[in-house]
Design a protein around this motif. Structure first.
Motif, PDB file in Angstrom:
ATOM      1  N   VAL A 107      26.562  -8.197 -41.128  1.00  0.00           N
ATOM      2  CA  VAL A 107      25.494  -7.912 -41.953  1.00  0.00           C
ATOM      3  C   VAL A 107      25.467  -8.725 -42.953  1.00  0.00           C
ATOM      4  O   VAL A 107      24.759  -8.202 -43.853  1.00  0.00           O
ATOM      5  CB  VAL A 107      26.477  -6.292 -42.014  1.00  0.00           C
ATOM      6  CG1 VAL A 107      25.077  -4.976 -43.396  1.00  0.00           C
ATOM      7  CG2 VAL A 107      26.376  -5.140 -40.793  1.00  0.00           C
ATOM      8  N   ILE A 108      26.975  -8.949 -44.110  1.00  0.00           N
ATOM      9  CA  ILE A 108      27.115  -9.301 -45.328  1.00  0.00           C
ATOM     10  C   ILE A 108      26.418 -10.255 -45.272  1.00  0.00           C
ATOM     11  O   ILE A 108      25.050 -11.072 -45.872  1.00  0.00           O
ATOM     12  CB  ILE A 108      28.056  -9.757 -45.580  1.00  0.00           C
ATOM     13  CG1 ILE A 108      28.978  -8.809 -46.484  1.00  0.00           C
ATOM     14  CG2 ILE A 108      28.220 -10.826 -46.874  1.00  0.00           C
ATOM     15  CD1 ILE A 108      30.194  -8.796 -46.324  1.00  0.00           C
ATOM     16  N   ASP A 109      25.651 -11.333 -44.325  1.00  0.00           N
ATOM     17  CA  ASP A 109      24.852 -12.725 -43.853  1.00  0.00           C
ATOM     18  C   ASP A 109      23.661 -12.307 -43.824  1.00  0.00           C
ATOM     19  O   ASP A 109      22.811 -12.543 -44.625  1.00  0.00           O
ATOM     20  CB  ASP A 109      25.436 -13.322 -42.608  1.00  0.00           C
ATOM     21  CG  ASP A 109      26.831 -14.202 -42.849  1.00  0.00           C
ATOM     22  OD1 ASP A 109      26.766 -14.471 -43.526  1.00  0.00           O
ATOM     23  OD2 ASP A 109      27.521 -14.665 -41.796  1.00  0.00           O
ATOM     24  N   ALA A 110      22.826 -10.801 -43.865  1.00  0.00           N
ATOM     25  CA  ALA A 110      22.071 -10.222 -42.882  1.00  0.00           C
ATOM     26  C   ALA A 110      21.189 -10.266 -44.772  1.00  0.00           C
ATOM     27  O   ALA A 110      20.088 -10.055 -45.295  1.00  0.00           O
ATOM     28  CB  ALA A 110      21.542  -9.888 -42.534  1.00  0.00           C
ATOM     29  N   ILE A 111      22.086  -9.465 -45.371  1.00  0.00           N
ATOM     30  CA  ILE A 111      21.447  -8.811 -46.700  1.00  0.00           C
ATOM     31  C   ILE A 111      21.341 -10.254 -48.057  1.00  0.00           C
ATOM     32  O   ILE A 111      20.173  -9.830 -48.537  1.00  0.00           O
ATOM     33  CB  ILE A 111      22.703  -8.089 -46.801  1.00  0.00           C
ATOM     34  CG1 ILE A 111      22.672  -6.090 -46.141  1.00  0.00           C
ATOM     35  CG2 ILE A 111      22.522  -7.411 -48.217  1.00  0.00           C
ATOM     36  CD1 ILE A 111      22.921  -5.679 -46.630  1.00  0.00           C
ATOM     37  N   GLN A 114      23.697 -10.115 -55.275  1.00  0.00           N
ATOM     38  CA  GLN A 114      24.448 -11.380 -54.524  1.00  0.00           C
ATOM     39  C   GLN A 114      25.001  -9.979 -54.159  1.00  0.00           C
ATOM     40  O   GLN A 114      24.946  -8.913 -53.673  1.00  0.00           O
ATOM     41  CB  GLN A 114      25.553 -11.869 -55.566  1.00  0.00           C
ATOM     42  CG  GLN A 114      25.513 -10.801 -56.582  1.00  0.00           C
ATOM     43  CD  GLN A 114      26.703 -11.597 -57.475  1.00  0.00           C
ATOM     44  OE1 GLN A 114      27.477 -12.229 -57.577  1.00  0.00           O
ATOM     45  NE2 GLN A 114      26.343 -11.096 -58.697  1.00  0.00           N
ATOM     46  N   THR A 115      26.463 -10.334 -52.875  1.00  0.00           N
ATOM     47  CA  THR A 115      27.132  -9.428 -52.188  1.00  0.00           C
ATOM     48  C   THR A 115      28.617 -10.428 -52.731  1.00  0.00           C
ATOM     49  O   THR A 115      29.121 -11.566 -53.205  1.00  0.00           O
ATOM     50  CB  THR A 115      27.230  -9.626 -50.559  1.00  0.00           C
ATOM     51  OG1 THR A 115      27.517 -10.586 -50.039  1.00  0.00           O
ATOM     52  CG2 THR A 115      26.082  -9.292 -50.270  1.00  0.00           C
ATOM     53  N   PHE A 116      29.519  -9.556 -53.062  1.00  0.00           N
ATOM     54  CA  PHE A 116      31.139  -9.643 -53.594  1.00  0.00           C
ATOM     55  C   PHE A 116      32.415  -9.509 -52.645  1.00  0.00           C
ATOM     56  O   PHE A 116      31.795  -8.800 -51.216  1.00  0.00           O
ATOM     57  CB  PHE A 116      31.231  -9.060 -54.268  1.00  0.00           C
ATOM     58  CG  PHE A 116      30.579  -8.731 -55.561  1.00  0.00           C
ATOM     59  CD1 PHE A 116      30.599  -9.516 -56.100  1.00  0.00           C
ATOM     60  CD2 PHE A 116      29.776  -7.580 -55.967  1.00  0.00           C
ATOM     61  CE1 PHE A 116      29.887  -9.806 -58.087  1.00  0.00           C
ATOM     62  CE2 PHE A 116      28.513  -7.484 -57.106  1.00  0.00           C
ATOM     63  CZ  PHE A 116      29.067  -8.778 -57.934  1.00  0.00           C
ATOM     64  N   PRO A 117      32.577 -10.758 -52.319  1.00  0.00           N
ATOM     65  CA  PRO A 117      33.823 -11.119 -51.803  1.00  0.00           C
ATOM     66  C   PRO A 117      34.931  -9.680 -51.329  1.00  0.00           C
ATOM     67  O   PRO A 117      34.932  -8.626 -52.014  1.00  0.00           O
ATOM     68  CB  PRO A 117      34.943 -12.206 -52.242  1.00  0.00           C
ATOM     69  CG  PRO A 117      34.070 -13.181 -53.321  1.00  0.00           C
ATOM     70  CD  PRO A 117      33.362 -11.680 -53.441  1.00  0.00           C
ATOM     71  N   THR A 118      34.863  -9.214 -49.611  1.00  0.00           N
ATOM     72  CA  THR A 118      35.087  -8.157 -49.519  1.00  0.00           C
ATOM     73  C   THR A 118      36.813  -8.231 -48.753  1.00  0.00           C
ATOM     74  O   THR A 118      36.622  -9.078 -47.767  1.00  0.00           O
ATOM     75  CB  THR A 118      34.452  -7.142 -48.771  1.00  0.00           C
ATOM     76  OG1 THR A 118      35.498  -6.181 -48.397  1.00  0.00           O
ATOM     77  CG2 THR A 118      34.465  -7.354 -47.848  1.00  0.00           C
ATOM     78  N   ASN A 119      37.417  -7.701 -48.726  1.00  0.00           N
ATOM     79  CA  ASN A 119      38.654  -7.860 -47.519  1.00  0.00           C
ATOM     80  C   ASN A 119      39.018  -5.872 -46.913  1.00  0.00           C
ATOM     81  O   ASN A 119      39.668  -5.398 -46.173  1.00  0.00           O
ATOM     82  CB  ASN A 119      40.187  -7.263 -48.548  1.00  0.00           C
ATOM     83  CG  ASN A 119      40.165  -9.220 -48.968  1.00  0.00           C
ATOM     84  OD1 ASN A 119      39.718  -9.892 -50.491  1.00  0.00           O
ATOM     85  ND2 ASN A 119      40.416 -10.501 -48.759  1.00  0.00           N
ATOM     86  N   ALA A 120      38.398  -5.244 -47.104  1.00  0.00           N
ATOM     87  CA  ALA A 120      38.094  -3.702 -46.792  1.00  0.00           C
ATOM     88  C   ALA A 120      36.843  -3.525 -45.855  1.00  0.00           C
ATOM     89  O   ALA A 120      35.664  -4.251 -45.564  1.00  0.00           O
ATOM     90  CB  ALA A 120      37.584  -2.500 -47.909  1.00  0.00           C
ATOM     91  N   ASN A 121      36.777  -2.224 -45.107  1.00  0.00           N
ATOM     92  CA  ASN A 121      35.608  -1.890 -44.253  1.00  0.00           C
ATOM     93  C   ASN A 121      34.349  -2.094 -44.753  1.00  0.00           C
ATOM     94  O   ASN A 121      33.174  -1.399 -44.579  1.00  0.00           O
ATOM     95  CB  ASN A 121      35.639  -1.161 -43.477  1.00  0.00           C
ATOM     96  CG  ASN A 121      36.178   0.793 -44.276  1.00  0.00           C
ATOM     97  OD1 ASN A 121      36.144   0.232 -45.272  1.00  0.00           O
ATOM     98  ND2 ASN A 121      36.017   1.389 -43.182  1.00  0.00           N
TER      99      ASN A 121
END
Length: 345
Positions: A269-273, A281-288
């Motif tokens: 999903v992140i890659d697509a968005i 931009q999207t930010f790094p995440t370690n969550a759901n």
């Protein structure tokens, strides 16, 4: 760390807790219950639940790697958040320090309990600086609130900075690990012996897929757990919740499968968005979940609502201007979100 007696509110330290009928015969075999004014019919729901959830804590101890005496169970993590204030923070006198942005209930509970709330801004990478947190403290600072992975930013806090806070603060350090099951980092709950001033929060709501049963956990020293148990309401966890949690805990491998699936979907999903023209931009995440900075978050949010798709608009949150917080759903839900966003103009 200061002595627990010096950290606790004097009235709480000296409190004589309510003694429930189920506590008074604890440890004795019994089969006729005529002590709690219960209706003798409609078993098993006619009986009050175990006020200290012994069976459930025994199973959680195995799953979480924490001794049962170091576990408090609450009506969601929010109960443990509120109890931290009620046990340690004197209304109108004491204060707490917290990272900003973070989970909003820390401040809500501060306001409810008439405690000054001192937010300390994260840096541009949503990271914490221990020296800034400690500089915000004074002699009346009773607790520091940390959340890792943080909500709404999604990232793990720098572990070395968290360790500095734990070592440099004489009061209570609360680390909310609601999303830690999605992170590869070692959870702080496994280091309770090293940090007697630490309370670690966890929940059945996220990775375990049981938000509806409202079961939160606090892991801490036996002394802190004892204070929580003195102040909590006698039967705070219902029989239904305890039974359902026991069933869920029998199959941790199913949870592992869910986590792996969610993490794979998160990457997709992140890659697509990131390919969308209206995503900055999207930010790094370690969550759901993850934060996505859009060109106009409110407009995108309103558009998604019109399509029956609900995300969280965090644009009014500090450091999150024009950001949407997007939770990872099922593959079909994620596809519907992506399809809608690709049609957005």
């Amino acid at each position: 760390m200061k002595e627990l007696k010096d950290l606790a509110r004097p009235n709480i330290w000296n409190l004589s807790p309510y003694s429930s009928a189920r506590n008074e015969y604890s440890g004795q075999a019994a089969h006729v219950f005529l002590d709690a004014n219960e209706n003798p019919y409609n078993s098993p729901y006619n009986r009050y639940p175990d006020p200290l959830q012994h069976q459930l804590k025994a199973m959680l101890a195995k799953v979480k790697g924490v001794a049962a005496d170091n576990i408090f169970l609450g009506n969601g993590s929010d109960e443990a958040i509120d109890l931290t204030y009620r046990c340690f923070v004197r209304p109108g006198i004491d204060n707490v320090v917290a990272i900003e942005p973070t989970y909003g209930m820390y401040k809500v509970c501060a306001d409810i309990n008439d405690a000054e709330y001192r937010p300390v801004l994260l840096d541009d990478g949503f990271q914490v600086r221990a020296d800034k947190l400690l500089a915000a403290c004074d002699n009346n600072t009773k607790a520091i609130w940390l959340c890792s992975p943080n909500n709404p930013t999604g990232n793990n806090l720098d572990r070395s900075e968290v360790e500095k806070v734990l070592g440099g603060f004489q009061g209570i350090v609360v680390i909310d690990e609601a999303y830690s099951d999605f992170s590869a980092e070692k959870p702080f709950r496994l280091e309770l012996e090293r940090h007697p001033n630490m309370i670690v929060l966890n929940t059945m709501s996220k990775a375990w897929g049981n938000a509806g049963i409202r079961l939160g956990m606090a892991f801490a020293s036996a002394g802190i757990i004892s204070l929580f148990n003195k102040v909590k309401y006698p039967y705070n966890i219902s029989s239904l919740t305890q039974r359902h949690a026991l069933e869920a805990l029998k199959d941790p491998f199913q949870v592992d499968k869910w986590i792996r699936t969610i993490l794979l979907e998160r990457s997709r999903v992140i890659d697509a968005i990131n390919l969308l023209p209206n995503c900055k931009q999207t930010f790094p995440t370690n969550a759901n979940f993850f934060l996505a900075e859009m060109d106009d978050a409110q407009r995108v949010y309103d558009y998604l609502v019109s399509k029956g798709i609900i995300v969280r608009n965090r644009t009014r949150v500090t450091l999150c201007a024009n950001c949407l917080r997007i939770t990872i759903g099922t593959k079909s839900e994620n596809n519907e979100l992506l399809a809608a966003l690709r049609q957005y103009r």
